[in-house]
Design a protein around this motif. Structure first.
Motif, PDB file in Angstrom:
ATOM      1  N   ASP A 248       7.709   4.476  -4.954  1.00 56.64           N
ATOM      2  CA  ASP A 248       6.986   3.367  -4.338  1.00 56.64           C
ATOM      3  C   ASP A 248       5.564   3.199  -4.883  1.00 56.64           C
ATOM      4  O   ASP A 248       4.764   4.142  -4.866  1.00 56.64           O
ATOM      5  N   LYS A 249       5.244   1.991  -5.350  1.00 50.44           N
ATOM      6  CA  LYS A 249       3.931   1.721  -5.939  1.00 50.44           C
ATOM      7  C   LYS A 249       2.834   1.732  -4.880  1.00 50.44           C
ATOM      8  O   LYS A 249       1.693   2.104  -5.158  1.00 50.44           O
ATOM      9  N   GLY A 250       3.164   1.294  -3.665  1.00 53.53           N
ATOM     10  CA  GLY A 250       2.175   1.276  -2.597  1.00 53.53           C
ATOM     11  C   GLY A 250       1.709   2.676  -2.236  1.00 53.53           C
ATOM     12  O   GLY A 250       0.513   2.918  -2.020  1.00 53.53           O
ATOM     13  N   THR A 251       2.657   3.614  -2.173  1.00 47.90           N
ATOM     14  CA  THR A 251       2.303   5.006  -1.910  1.00 47.90           C
ATOM     15  C   THR A 251       1.404   5.528  -3.025  1.00 47.90           C
ATOM     16  O   THR A 251       0.378   6.172  -2.771  1.00 47.90           O
ATOM     17  N   LEU A 252       1.772   5.233  -4.266  1.00 53.46           N
ATOM     18  CA  LEU A 252       0.980   5.669  -5.408  1.00 53.46           C
ATOM     19  C   LEU A 252      -0.436   5.105  -5.345  1.00 53.46           C
ATOM     20  O   LEU A 252      -1.416   5.837  -5.529  1.00 53.46           O
ATOM     21  N   PHE A 253      -0.554   3.805  -5.066  1.00 55.94           N
ATOM     22  CA  PHE A 253      -1.871   3.169  -5.011  1.00 55.94           C
ATOM     23  C   PHE A 253      -2.725   3.810  -3.918  1.00 55.94           C
ATOM     24  O   PHE A 253      -3.913   4.092  -4.117  1.00 55.94           O
ATOM     25  N   GLY A 254      -2.132   4.051  -2.763  1.00 53.76           N
ATOM     26  CA  GLY A 254      -2.874   4.662  -1.669  1.00 53.76           C
ATOM     27  C   GLY A 254      -3.393   6.043  -2.018  1.00 53.76           C
ATOM     28  O   GLY A 254      -4.548   6.387  -1.743  1.00 53.76           O
ATOM     29  N   LEU A 255      -2.538   6.825  -2.649  1.00 54.10           N
ATOM     30  CA  LEU A 255      -2.939   8.189  -3.025  1.00 54.10           C
ATOM     31  C   LEU A 255      -3.993   8.182  -4.130  1.00 54.10           C
ATOM     32  O   LEU A 255      -4.918   8.991  -4.128  1.00 54.10           O
ATOM     33  N   LYS A 256      -3.862   7.258  -5.082  1.00 57.40           N
ATOM     34  CA  LYS A 256      -4.782   7.202  -6.220  1.00 57.40           C
ATOM     35  C   LYS A 256      -6.168   6.670  -5.830  1.00 57.40           C
ATOM     36  O   LYS A 256      -7.144   6.898  -6.527  1.00 57.40           O
ATOM     37  N   THR A 257      -6.241   5.904  -4.737  1.00 58.48           N
ATOM     38  CA  THR A 257      -7.508   5.305  -4.319  1.00 58.48           C
ATOM     39  C   THR A 257      -8.093   6.027  -3.106  1.00 58.48           C
ATOM     40  O   THR A 257      -8.888   5.464  -2.373  1.00 58.48           O
ATOM     41  N   ASN A 258      -7.668   7.272  -2.905  1.00 59.16           N
ATOM     42  CA  ASN A 258      -8.164   8.085  -1.797  1.00 59.16           C
ATOM     43  C   ASN A 258      -7.930   7.395  -0.461  1.00 59.16           C
ATOM     44  O   ASN A 258      -8.801   7.348   0.415  1.00 59.16           O
ATOM     45  N   GLY A 259      -6.730   6.843  -0.312  1.00 61.12           N
ATOM     46  CA  GLY A 259      -6.374   6.180   0.929  1.00 61.12           C
ATOM     47  C   GLY A 259      -6.187   7.175   2.063  1.00 61.12           C
ATOM     48  O   GLY A 259      -6.148   8.390   1.865  1.00 61.12           O
ATOM     49  N   ARG A 260      -6.050   6.646   3.261  1.00 62.82           N
ATOM     50  CA  ARG A 260      -5.888   7.498   4.446  1.00 62.82           C
ATOM     51  C   ARG A 260      -4.461   8.017   4.477  1.00 62.82           C
ATOM     52  O   ARG A 260      -3.511   7.252   4.633  1.00 62.82           O
ATOM     53  N   ILE A 261      -4.302   9.338   4.367  1.00 63.47           N
ATOM     54  CA  ILE A 261      -2.972   9.915   4.183  1.00 63.47           C
ATOM     55  C   ILE A 261      -2.054   9.655   5.378  1.00 63.47           C
ATOM     56  O   ILE A 261      -0.850   9.438   5.210  1.00 63.47           O
TER      57      ILE A 261
END
Length: 303
Positions: A248-261
């Protein structure tokens, strides 16, 4: 545009969570307001252990700042600032006869050093992941998707349905995650569509979500099921987890941009099984589902 769309997803989040609480009749959404250190934040809403919904999340976020190096390489850009906002939801019902559903509608901007927009686009979609296949439910979901698309372009449904089947695919299993719906991304201004046109289309799809999903839940939530049905649901949920963590690209984007886990991983169901080399019985309803997941079906006949 970013302010207009963020206001839209705030309102849509309210509409969706209110309706799902009404459907459940027991559980309510827990709200969590969070801030991102680098800029922006969001509003996470999670429902758990209800009469109908075992776990679900309906989240909105709006984040901004310097685009991380890893994402610069992904987008093939240099040092730029970005803004991204969207609504993302995943609902895992308790009853195996009720399908899991996922939807996401998002908007992205990138800026040069003077703050001018150098790129902008919309993306999103909605898709259905049943554990037991009721063909009339699949047709209903796709008909609602097609109706929303047809109001804007008669070619959109077939185009974005095909992209959905292609994207939500566990290549390592040679099967789809579910029975699809719509998936669109990098929707940019062109001779045919302005950004306002794209806004109208994406919000049309967003507004159609409850019409696509709620009637299915209402029809199936009281059906009887066995422990064997529940075991199959949990095995299939394992495939859902595999997709979200591997592809999933959304999961990747969140993790790469220091998103809220917690918000990124709210899509994961609470009870899952991985059974070694599990194969359904020949001629069973479970095997019927797998056949469709391996060979996508055209649920709605195009004119």
């Amino acid at each position: 545009m970013k302010d207009k769309f963020y206001q839209y997803i705030q309102n849509l989040q309210n509409q969706i969570t209110s309706k799902l609480e009404e459907l459940d009749g027991k559980a309510t959404f827990q709200e969590d307001i969070w801030k991102r250190l680098e800029g922006g934040g969001g509003r996470t809403r999670v429902i758990e252990n209800g009469n109908v919904f075992e776990k679900g999340g309906v989240n909105i976020s709006g984040v901004h700042g310097k685009l991380p190096k890893s994402m610069q390489a992904y987008f093939n850009v240099g040092d730029v600032d970005f803004f991204a906002c969207g609504l993302s939801l995943v609902i895992h019902p308790k009853n195996p006869m009720v399908p899991t559903v996922h939807a996401n509608w998002r908007y992205f901007e990138m800026y040069d050093e003077d703050g001018a927009i150098i790129d902008q686009w919309f993306g999103g979609g909605q898709d259905l992941t049943p554990y037991y296949l009721f063909e009339e439910d699949a047709k209903h979901f796709h008909e609602v998707c097609k109706t929303a698309c047809d109001k804007h372009n008669p070619e959109f449904y077939l185009k974005y349905k095909a992209r959905c089947d292609e994207y939500f695919y566990n290549a390592h299993r040679n099967e789809g995650r579910g029975i699809g719906g719509l998936f669109f991304d990098y929707c940019k201004a062109s001779d045919d569509m302005t950004m306002e046109n794209w806004y109208d289309f994406v919000t049309e799809v967003g507004d159609s979500f409850l019409d696509a999903y709620v009637p299915i839940v209402e029809k199936r939530k009281e059906l009887l099921y066995t422990e064997a049905n529940r075991t199959w649901q949990e095995i299939r949920r394992g495939r859902y987890v595999e997709f979200n963590l591997v592809h999933d690209k959304g999961t990747l984007f969140g993790l790469k941009t220091n998103g809220r886990i917690e918000s990124i991983l709210m899509s994961l169901p609470p009870h899952v099984q991985w059974v070694y080399d599990h194969q359904p019985e020949a001629g069973s309803e479970e095997e019927k589902l797998l056949a469709v997941l391996k060979n996508p079906v055209d649920w709605v006949k195009a004119p």
